[in-house]
Design a protein around this motif. Sequence first.
Motif, PDB file in Angstrom:
ATOM      1  N   ILE A  51       0.848  -1.190   0.000  1.00 33.39           N
ATOM      2  CA  ILE A  51       0.000   0.000   0.000  1.00 33.39           C
ATOM      3  C   ILE A  51       0.881   1.236   0.000  1.00 33.39           C
ATOM      4  N   GLU A  66      -3.896  -3.807   3.665  1.00 29.94           N
ATOM      5  CA  GLU A  66      -3.637  -4.590   2.450  1.00 29.94           C
ATOM      6  C   GLU A  66      -4.757  -5.590   2.196  1.00 29.94           C
ATOM      7  N   LYS A  71      -5.215  -6.400  -1.755  1.00 22.97           N
ATOM      8  CA  LYS A  71      -3.833  -6.600  -2.194  1.00 22.97           C
ATOM      9  C   LYS A  71      -3.311  -7.974  -1.782  1.00 22.97           C
TER      10      LYS A  71
END
Length: 91
Positions: A51, A66, A71
């Motif tokens: 991030i 995240e 992610k």
Amino acid sequence: MIHPSYVELMQVANSDLTVIGEEPVINSRYSIVIATAKRARQIIGGDEPMIVKAAGRKPLSVAVQELYEGKVKIVGEDDSIDEVTREHSQI
């Protein structure tokens, strides 16, 4: 209040279900805690945060963000890869 809540994290983690009726990967708070703790240990161990606003933040806060942003992906125990994987590569 903690943001995002564990309910929001569970929704994000289970958003990849493609088959209706498929068992969710995350079905408890414990699973979220274990996955975020594992990712935080990876960050402490030297992995780069995924991030943008990670500077000065604690590794656990980065791991939660995240996960919330998609992610990081959590996979079930039955899968042959690690529990936490990066978006386009495996850890």
